[in-house]
Enzyme design. Structure first.
Site, PDB file in Angstrom:
ATOM      1  CG  ASP A  55      -2.103   5.045  -2.890  1.00 30.15           C
ATOM      2  OD1 ASP A  55      -1.422   4.382  -3.402  1.00 30.15           O
ATOM      3  OD2 ASP A  55      -3.233   4.816  -2.150  1.00 30.15           O
ATOM      4  CG  HIS A 106      -1.908  -0.901   1.037  1.00 27.42           C
ATOM      5  ND1 HIS A 106      -2.950  -0.807  -0.073  1.00 27.42           N
ATOM      6  CD2 HIS A 106      -2.541  -2.043   1.676  1.00 27.42           C
ATOM      7  CE1 HIS A 106      -3.965  -1.736   0.249  1.00 27.42           C
ATOM      8  NE2 HIS A 106      -3.557  -2.405   0.977  1.00 27.42           N
TER       9      HIS A 106
END
Length: 359
Positions: free
Chosen positions: A155, A127
């Site tokens: 991200d 992540h």
């Protein structure tokens, strides 16, 4: 209508950076169609899924021949594809760039991953926090312990925006060559690239490899946040000498002499902490906001859209009772816009197949 009007994009449903990139392309006028799993369920009502705005939805079960054929047909009619599966998944489905681009050589095939399409970690899960950890960015942020900066740095910054940049660059090049290509957008690549200035300063010994020890990471007294008498916070960013002089003038801080000597930063910060705790935040804003002292309130998510500057530029819009950021950046002749609300899964199959000329 947006600058990307006429560009067809196929997005394979995913999480985080892929949907953000697809949202941005839709904001700029692209016709974005998302391929959803027919059995997939949203964790909350779709109207709250801001990242899903601006496109239509087609359902396809990629475990079946029919679903894969539907996806392939859409990809062969598209200008851009966005997928965020682990490396090799699309190839095993028969939907990889080699197969699809052979039938649609003008296709820009965008691949969004954390680790990239190759390398020792390419096949492993991760992540945002894991990806930015390997680049040095996470180590540089925080106080005693490294502090995850939401998922903005990895991200959306190192991931989505680099995927978008790669897609746009490939579209420009296609206008010359007539050929598409694959965009391998990895969060580790993009985040490392965003750290270029920091690595350059480290090489020049202007940056210490430690947290809160530098002029941009909260170490310097002139670039950090201070609590006020009412518990609210001010962000101070008076880097340039002329702005720093205004900060000291408006705050009436005494006992602070130098600005650039790191050995004096802690003592100077203690002085400013005491000064700013003497008044509520709004009193300080009356004195300094709008001046070149480089002071701004630290606003909550609830308060940010109501700030006069944010409201004047209409940086946030309310759609379907949901406050959300407006498209950015702003183009003078073909501005972006909020075109469609988030779609219900699979709701647009007939319209998309008809408009895209697919049997």
């Amino acid at each position: 209508m947006g600058p990307l009007k006429g560009i067809r994009v196929v997005e394979f449903a995913g999480l985080g950076p892929g949907p953000f990139a697809a949202m941005w392309l839709a904001d700029m006028g692209a016709d974005v169609v998302r391929i959803d799993r027919p059995d997939g369920r949203a964790p909350f009502p779709m109207k709250y899924d801001v990242l899903a705005r601006g496109r239509r939805s087609v359902a396809a079960d990629l475990k079946t021949d029919e679903g894969r054929a539907r996806a392939a047909s859409l990809m062969q009619a598209a200008d851009v594809v966005i997928e965020g599966y682990r490396p090799g998944v699309m190839e095993r489905l028969g939907l990889g760039p080699e197969e699809i681009c052979a039938k649609n050589p003008r296709l820009i095939y965008g691949r969004m991953t954390g680790w990239g399409q190759d390398g020792p970690l390419a096949e492993t899960a991760g992540h945002d926090i894991n990806y930015i950890a390997l680049t040095g960015a996470l180590h540089a942020i925080g106080e005693d312990r490294p502090q995850p900066p939401l998922n903005l740095v990895g991200d959306f910054g190192g991931g989505s925006m680099y995927l978008i940049a790669g897609i746009l660059a490939a579209l420009v090049e296609r206008g010359v060559s007539g050929k598409g290509q694959v965009v391998d957008a990895a969060i580790v690549d993009g985040t490392a690239h965003m750290m270029a200035m920091i690595y350059g300063m480290q090489g020049n010994r202007l940056w210490r490899d430690a947290r809160q020890a530098n002029f941009l990471d909260g170490g310097a007294h002139y670039y950090r946040c201070y609590a006020c008498a009412d518990g609210q916070w001010l962000a101070v960013g008076a880097i340039e000498p002329q702005f720093y002089a205004l900060l000291l003038e408006h705050s009436q801080a005494e006992g602070i002499e130098g600005q650039l000597d790191p050995s004096d930063w802690a003592r100077s910060a203690a002085v400013l902490e005491e000064v700013f705790r003497s008044r509520p935040r709004d009193e300080w804003l009356d004195l300094m906001e709008g001046t070149d002292a480089c002071v701004a309130p630290v606003l909550s998510l609830h308060d940010a859209p109501e700030h006069p500057h944010m409201a004047a530029r209409q940086i946030f819009e309310r759609r379907d009772d949901i406050v959300q950021p407006a498209p950015a950046p702003r183009l003078s002749r073909t501005p972006g816009a909020l075109n469609r609300p988030p779609p219900e899964k699979g709701a647009d199959l007939a319209d998309v197949l008809h408009e895209w000329g697919i049997e």
